[in-house]
Design a protein around this motif. Structure first.
Motif, PDB file in Angstrom:
ATOM      1  N   ASP A   2       0.839  -1.181   0.000  1.00 45.38           N
ATOM      2  CA  ASP A   2       0.000   0.000   0.000  1.00 45.38           C
ATOM      3  C   ASP A   2       0.879   1.237   0.000  1.00 45.38           C
ATOM      4  N   ARG A   3       0.765   2.034  -1.002  1.00 42.46           N
ATOM      5  CA  ARG A   3       1.523   3.286  -1.060  1.00 42.46           C
ATOM      6  C   ARG A   3       0.551   4.453  -1.045  1.00 42.46           C
ATOM      7  N   THR A   5       0.050   6.918   1.040  1.00 40.92           N
ATOM      8  CA  THR A   5       0.561   8.254   1.308  1.00 40.92           C
ATOM      9  C   THR A   5       2.065   8.253   1.103  1.00 40.92           C
ATOM     10  N   ARG A  19       6.316   7.010   3.740  1.00 44.23           N
ATOM     11  CA  ARG A  19       5.322   6.315   2.911  1.00 44.23           C
ATOM     12  C   ARG A  19       4.574   5.307   3.779  1.00 44.23           C
ATOM     13  N   THR A  20       3.393   4.973   3.362  1.00 42.88           N
ATOM     14  CA  THR A  20       2.587   3.990   4.064  1.00 42.88           C
ATOM     15  C   THR A  20       2.657   2.671   3.310  1.00 42.88           C
ATOM     16  N   GLU A  21       2.975   1.608   4.033  1.00 45.57           N
ATOM     17  CA  GLU A  21       2.969   0.263   3.456  1.00 45.57           C
ATOM     18  C   GLU A  21       2.182  -0.639   4.383  1.00 45.57           C
ATOM     19  N   SER A  24       1.966  -0.200   8.288  1.00 45.86           N
ATOM     20  CA  SER A  24       3.159   0.490   8.777  1.00 45.86           C
ATOM     21  C   SER A  24       3.361   1.831   8.084  1.00 45.86           C
ATOM     22  N   GLU A  25       3.876   2.763   8.850  1.00 46.59           N
ATOM     23  CA  GLU A  25       4.371   4.017   8.295  1.00 46.59           C
ATOM     24  C   GLU A  25       5.883   3.853   8.207  1.00 46.59           C
ATOM     25  N   ALA A  48       2.520  11.061  11.752  1.00 46.31           N
ATOM     26  CA  ALA A  48       2.040   9.687  11.542  1.00 46.31           C
ATOM     27  C   ALA A  48       1.224   9.219  12.738  1.00 46.31           C
ATOM     28  N   GLN A  51      -2.152  10.737  12.926  1.00 48.35           N
ATOM     29  CA  GLN A  51      -3.044  10.152  11.916  1.00 48.35           C
ATOM     30  C   GLN A  51      -3.437   8.713  12.257  1.00 48.35           C
ATOM     31  N   ARG A  53      -1.309   6.172  12.806  1.00 47.53           N
ATOM     32  CA  ARG A  53      -0.331   5.197  12.316  1.00 47.53           C
ATOM     33  C   ARG A  53       0.650   4.914  13.441  1.00 47.53           C
TER      34      ARG A  53
END
Length: 122
Positions: A2-3, A5, A19-21, A24-25, A48, A51, A53
């Motif tokens: 997942d990208r 952000t 980046r968000t994967e 995980s941030e 993060a 938000q 994360r």
């Protein structure tokens, strides 16, 4: 992966990519983490967490230097992430950064992974 952000911040001698994967941030600081650049890392880590994360993976593979101020940024993020039900996972430790963690005993409070892939799967 997942990208959803992605972003970056730059202050002096430190560039920070975010980046968000998955859950995980992933935060990748590149350059020197010290008194003059600490905010460039603490700001995206705090963002993060704000938000929601709370699983922070800090990829240190491009981090060339870390002093006590930088270490305090990492320790503060760990406390905040754990309070939110998550944690801080470190990966890609260069010898100079690993040595700071070893000398201070901070290595015992972080989850350290040998690779980014393992940090994201763990």
């Amino acid at each position: 992966m997942d990208r959803g952000t992605a972003g970056s911040a730059h202050r002096g001698r430190l560039l920070v990519e975010v980046r968000t994967e998955g859950v995980s941030e992933v935060v990748t600081p590149a350059g020197e983490l010290d008194h003059h650049t600490a905010d460039a890392l603490s700001t995206p880590l705090d963002a993060a967490l704000e938000q929601g994360r709370s699983r922070l993976v800090i990829d240190c593979s491009r981090l060339e230097f870390c002093d006590s101020t930088g270490l305090n940024v990492l320790l503060s993020a760990r406390l905040k992430a754990e309070a939110a039900g998550g944690g801080v996972h470190l990966t890609g430790l260069r010898p100079v950064v690993a040595r700071v963690l070893e000398i201070t005993g901070a290595e015992a409070v972080f989850t350290v992974h040998p690779s980014l892939r393992e940090a994201l799967s763990g």
